[in-house]
Design a protein around this motif. Sequence first.
Motif, PDB file in Angstrom:
ATOM      1  N   CYS A  85     -37.525 -21.907 -22.446  1.00 43.40           N
ATOM      2  CA  CYS A  85     -37.662 -22.217 -23.859  1.00 43.40           C
ATOM      3  C   CYS A  85     -36.289 -22.249 -24.525  1.00 43.40           C
ATOM      4  O   CYS A  85     -35.448 -21.397 -24.259  1.00 43.40           O
ATOM      5  CB  CYS A  85     -38.530 -21.144 -24.514  1.00 43.40           C
ATOM      6  SG  CYS A  85     -38.701 -21.405 -26.279  1.00 43.40           S
ATOM      7  N   LYS A 124     -36.144 -22.508 -27.976  1.00 41.26           N
ATOM      8  CA  LYS A 124     -36.424 -22.399 -29.410  1.00 41.26           C
ATOM      9  C   LYS A 124     -35.893 -21.130 -30.064  1.00 41.26           C
ATOM     10  O   LYS A 124     -35.648 -21.098 -31.253  1.00 41.26           O
ATOM     11  CB  LYS A 124     -37.933 -22.533 -29.645  1.00 41.26           C
ATOM     12  CG  LYS A 124     -38.442 -23.939 -29.307  1.00 41.26           C
ATOM     13  CD  LYS A 124     -39.557 -24.356 -30.194  1.00 41.26           C
ATOM     14  CE  LYS A 124     -39.854 -25.836 -30.131  1.00 41.26           C
ATOM     15  NZ  LYS A 124     -40.058 -26.381 -28.763  1.00 41.26           N
ATOM     16  N   PHE A 125     -35.751 -20.081 -29.325  1.00 45.07           N
ATOM     17  CA  PHE A 125     -35.164 -18.842 -29.845  1.00 45.07           C
ATOM     18  C   PHE A 125     -35.797 -18.335 -31.134  1.00 45.07           C
ATOM     19  O   PHE A 125     -35.109 -18.147 -32.135  1.00 45.07           O
ATOM     20  CB  PHE A 125     -33.641 -18.982 -30.000  1.00 45.07           C
ATOM     21  CG  PHE A 125     -32.928 -19.091 -28.682  1.00 45.07           C
ATOM     22  CD1 PHE A 125     -32.542 -17.953 -27.985  1.00 45.07           C
ATOM     23  CD2 PHE A 125     -32.681 -20.334 -28.113  1.00 45.07           C
ATOM     24  CE1 PHE A 125     -31.906 -18.050 -26.751  1.00 45.07           C
ATOM     25  CE2 PHE A 125     -32.054 -20.446 -26.874  1.00 45.07           C
ATOM     26  CZ  PHE A 125     -31.653 -19.295 -26.193  1.00 45.07           C
ATOM     27  N   CYS A 126     -37.096 -18.146 -31.128  1.00 46.62           N
ATOM     28  CA  CYS A 126     -37.729 -17.423 -32.230  1.00 46.62           C
ATOM     29  C   CYS A 126     -37.086 -16.031 -32.245  1.00 46.62           C
ATOM     30  O   CYS A 126     -36.800 -15.475 -31.168  1.00 46.62           O
ATOM     31  CB  CYS A 126     -39.230 -17.310 -32.005  1.00 46.62           C
ATOM     32  SG  CYS A 126     -40.012 -18.930 -31.884  1.00 46.62           S
ATOM     33  N   PHE A 174     -37.963 -13.065 -32.650  1.00 40.40           N
ATOM     34  CA  PHE A 174     -38.646 -11.876 -32.109  1.00 40.40           C
ATOM     35  C   PHE A 174     -38.778 -11.918 -30.596  1.00 40.40           C
ATOM     36  O   PHE A 174     -39.192 -10.950 -29.983  1.00 40.40           O
ATOM     37  CB  PHE A 174     -40.056 -11.747 -32.715  1.00 40.40           C
ATOM     38  CG  PHE A 174     -40.893 -13.001 -32.578  1.00 40.40           C
ATOM     39  CD1 PHE A 174     -41.554 -13.284 -31.390  1.00 40.40           C
ATOM     40  CD2 PHE A 174     -40.984 -13.910 -33.626  1.00 40.40           C
ATOM     41  CE1 PHE A 174     -42.304 -14.443 -31.253  1.00 40.40           C
ATOM     42  CE2 PHE A 174     -41.739 -15.078 -33.498  1.00 40.40           C
ATOM     43  CZ  PHE A 174     -42.396 -15.344 -32.303  1.00 40.40           C
ATOM     44  N   CYS A 175     -38.450 -13.047 -29.964  1.00 35.84           N
ATOM     45  CA  CYS A 175     -38.966 -13.345 -28.623  1.00 35.84           C
ATOM     46  C   CYS A 175     -37.932 -13.256 -27.503  1.00 35.84           C
ATOM     47  O   CYS A 175     -36.805 -13.728 -27.634  1.00 35.84           O
ATOM     48  CB  CYS A 175     -39.576 -14.742 -28.641  1.00 35.84           C
ATOM     49  SG  CYS A 175     -40.382 -15.172 -27.096  1.00 35.84           S
ATOM     50  N   VAL A 206     -38.487 -14.593 -24.416  1.00 36.94           N
ATOM     51  CA  VAL A 206     -38.702 -15.627 -23.390  1.00 36.94           C
ATOM     52  C   VAL A 206     -37.468 -16.495 -23.089  1.00 36.94           C
ATOM     53  O   VAL A 206     -37.150 -16.737 -21.920  1.00 36.94           O
ATOM     54  CB  VAL A 206     -39.946 -16.491 -23.720  1.00 36.94           C
ATOM     55  CG1 VAL A 206     -40.063 -17.685 -22.792  1.00 36.94           C
ATOM     56  CG2 VAL A 206     -41.213 -15.644 -23.626  1.00 36.94           C
ATOM     57  N   PRO A 207     -36.724 -16.961 -24.116  1.00 33.74           N
ATOM     58  CA  PRO A 207     -35.544 -17.786 -23.781  1.00 33.74           C
ATOM     59  C   PRO A 207     -34.533 -17.034 -22.911  1.00 33.74           C
ATOM     60  O   PRO A 207     -33.798 -17.656 -22.136  1.00 33.74           O
ATOM     61  CB  PRO A 207     -34.937 -18.114 -25.150  1.00 33.74           C
ATOM     62  CG  PRO A 207     -36.088 -17.995 -26.100  1.00 33.74           C
ATOM     63  CD  PRO A 207     -36.933 -16.872 -25.566  1.00 33.74           C
ATOM     64  N   ASN A 247     -43.557 -23.660 -23.532  1.00 36.36           N
ATOM     65  CA  ASN A 247     -43.480 -24.669 -24.578  1.00 36.36           C
ATOM     66  C   ASN A 247     -44.060 -25.930 -24.009  1.00 36.36           C
ATOM     67  O   ASN A 247     -43.394 -26.953 -23.921  1.00 36.36           O
ATOM     68  CB  ASN A 247     -42.010 -24.927 -24.893  1.00 36.36           C
ATOM     69  CG  ASN A 247     -41.644 -24.343 -26.212  1.00 36.36           C
ATOM     70  OD1 ASN A 247     -41.845 -24.986 -27.232  1.00 36.36           O
ATOM     71  ND2 ASN A 247     -41.124 -23.136 -26.187  1.00 36.36           N
ATOM     72  N   HIS A 255     -46.368 -25.419 -29.121  1.00 37.14           N
ATOM     73  CA  HIS A 255     -45.649 -25.052 -30.345  1.00 37.14           C
ATOM     74  C   HIS A 255     -45.963 -26.108 -31.408  1.00 37.14           C
ATOM     75  O   HIS A 255     -45.952 -27.318 -31.099  1.00 37.14           O
ATOM     76  CB  HIS A 255     -44.146 -25.013 -30.057  1.00 37.14           C
ATOM     77  CG  HIS A 255     -43.359 -24.346 -31.140  1.00 37.14           C
ATOM     78  ND1 HIS A 255     -43.192 -24.914 -32.389  1.00 37.14           N
ATOM     79  CD2 HIS A 255     -42.710 -23.163 -31.178  1.00 37.14           C
ATOM     80  CE1 HIS A 255     -42.470 -24.093 -33.136  1.00 37.14           C
ATOM     81  NE2 HIS A 255     -42.165 -23.018 -32.430  1.00 37.14           N
ATOM     82  N   ARG A 308     -39.150 -20.181 -36.767  1.00 36.24           N
ATOM     83  CA  ARG A 308     -40.187 -21.044 -36.182  1.00 36.24           C
ATOM     84  C   ARG A 308     -39.929 -22.520 -36.523  1.00 36.24           C
ATOM     85  O   ARG A 308     -40.487 -23.424 -35.909  1.00 36.24           O
ATOM     86  CB  ARG A 308     -41.580 -20.637 -36.686  1.00 36.24           C
ATOM     87  CG  ARG A 308     -42.048 -19.295 -36.173  1.00 36.24           C
ATOM     88  CD  ARG A 308     -42.331 -19.294 -34.702  1.00 36.24           C
ATOM     89  NE  ARG A 308     -43.548 -20.026 -34.353  1.00 36.24           N
ATOM     90  CZ  ARG A 308     -44.035 -20.119 -33.127  1.00 36.24           C
ATOM     91  NH1 ARG A 308     -43.404 -19.553 -32.116  1.00 36.24           N
ATOM     92  NH2 ARG A 308     -45.136 -20.787 -32.877  1.00 36.24           N
TER      93      ARG A 308
HETATM   94 FE1  SF4 Z   1     -39.997 -19.886 -27.307  1.00 35.90          FE
HETATM   95 FE2  SF4 Z   1     -42.528 -19.343 -27.912  1.00 35.90          FE
HETATM   96 FE3  SF4 Z   1     -40.790 -17.378 -27.616  1.00 35.90          FE
HETATM   97 FE4  SF4 Z   1     -40.615 -18.957 -29.712  1.00 35.90          FE
HETATM   98  S1  SF4 Z   1     -42.332 -17.573 -29.229  1.00 35.90           S
HETATM   99  S2  SF4 Z   1     -38.900 -18.314 -28.432  1.00 35.90           S
HETATM  100  S3  SF4 Z   1     -41.228 -20.905 -28.877  1.00 35.90           S
HETATM  101  S4  SF4 Z   1     -41.459 -18.793 -26.046  1.00 35.90           S
END
Ligand code: SF4
Length: 467
Positions: free
Chosen positions: A167, A169-171, A173-174, A176-177, A212, A250, A289
């Motif tokens: 990912c 997108k770098f929300c 809070f997240c 995952v990236p 994503n 997303h 977001r």
């Molecule tokens: Fe990526 Fe989803 Fe995490 Fe946002 S919430 S950073 S879109 S994986």
Amino acid sequence: MSKKVFIKTYGCQMNVYDSKRMADVLKPQGYVVSESSDDADLVILNTCHIREKAAEKVYSEIGRLKLAKQAKAAEGKDMYIAIAGCVAQAEGPEMMRRAPAIDMVLGPQTYHRLPEMLKSAEEQRSGGRMSARVLDTEFPVDTKFDHLPEESDYTGPAAFLTIQEGCDKFCTFCVVPYTRGAEYSRPVADIVAEAKRLVTSGVVEITLLGQNVNAYHGDTASGETASLGALIRELDEIDGLGRIRYTTSHPRDMDDELIEAHRDVKACMPYLHLPVQSGSNSILDAMNRKHTREHYFDIIDRLRAAKPDLALSSDFIVGFPGETDQDFEDTMDLIRRVKYASAYSFKYSPRPGTPASIMETQVPEDVKSKRLAALQALVNEHQLEFNTNSIGKEMDILLERPGKYAGQLLGRSPYLQAVHVDVSNVQNALAEDADNPYSEFMGKLVRVRISEAGPNSLKGELVSALH
Ligand code: SF4
Ligand code: SAH
Ligand code: F3S
């Protein structure tokens, strides 16, 4: 003699897919999958880092495994402990320091190299050492998909297929990236080939996966780029593939081609998980977001215009830093307007290294708990209403496993509802297989009339078998 591997999976469906693929990688090494860690030569914990609680569970499991490893050593037998997945990626070296029983740490993008890692772990332990120290959590330049063996046969009619990884997108809070790395889309031809193999081994429903997934932009054979909508149309050509789902999407990537696929492609199921996280524009902004609530409502309107019976689901985070009562009320208002068929909701959990974790406006735990309870009560109301509206309707159900009682099978509706189907009324059901008289329906799409609805599942009777 074959060796045994036990793989325990935490977290999202992408980890479920990865666990299956790790088993595929280990098969040529002589490993068969075991259902328990007791007799395993290799135990892999495929971990999730998304919230604090998810990561904590891993450390307590390692504690238990350490005792099992010691007990085996006392009998003169070897056991290897490997930590894979997103906690491994985020905290690999720290985990090795904290838990000396670990032999190997590997990331979600390096598990195709498990054979080399095992070899080096075995070499390290050949001198009688209790644990090896193998760490491989880099992000390789080439993708694991180019190195994975063909998947072994699938058991069951519903399968996952990862089409997109990572990912960008770098929300705020997240994690995952940071744990899955940069966005990558697999080429169309690879996905179609994998889907065909799945269908050949009895799969009827495929869920396309990606963190994503609707940002998918894979290469086509003619050197162009296909969107998820185009890929769905391509997969729809496969004979025997009855259902296509995808997750997680997303809102920013919900394009016209995908919306039109919902309208035109019968196999594209009328269920969409489209996480919004919050209904407040200022919180959406702080979350990075990059969409507003108005934008989200507009997408929902366009989706429902294209596919009126589309069932929606979402993820919500309550108590994101700075969330006021009014912000939370905006989220409740959004839920009332959209009316989800189901939703997942979580208290905000500060994750190390993410921007939101160091914001000064953290919300107290008791406020988060109260908001979560209110939100879940509202979603449950809608979910029950959605399920109750199914009573009296006929639906196609994919029967996936035996139910609790004789004569009952468990399946999923097009809207992803769990459905207990009574097949005992069918005369010819007493088939050849005496232990499992209803096996002829297992793995099949059947027509069912819904008779009862609860908050989490439906009940119905078989009307006819479809295939
Ligand atoms: Fe990526 Fe989803 Fe995490 Fe946002 S919430 S950073 S879109 S994986
Ligand atoms: N890629 C998906 C979601 C990935 S994570 C998307 O963009 O929507 C799955 C869900 O976990 C998220 O939708 C979010 O609701 C939740 N989540 C992620 N990080 C979290 C955190 N720090 N605290 C609480 N929930 C979190
Ligand atoms: Fe968890 Fe990693 Fe999935 S953090 S949610 S296992 S991508």
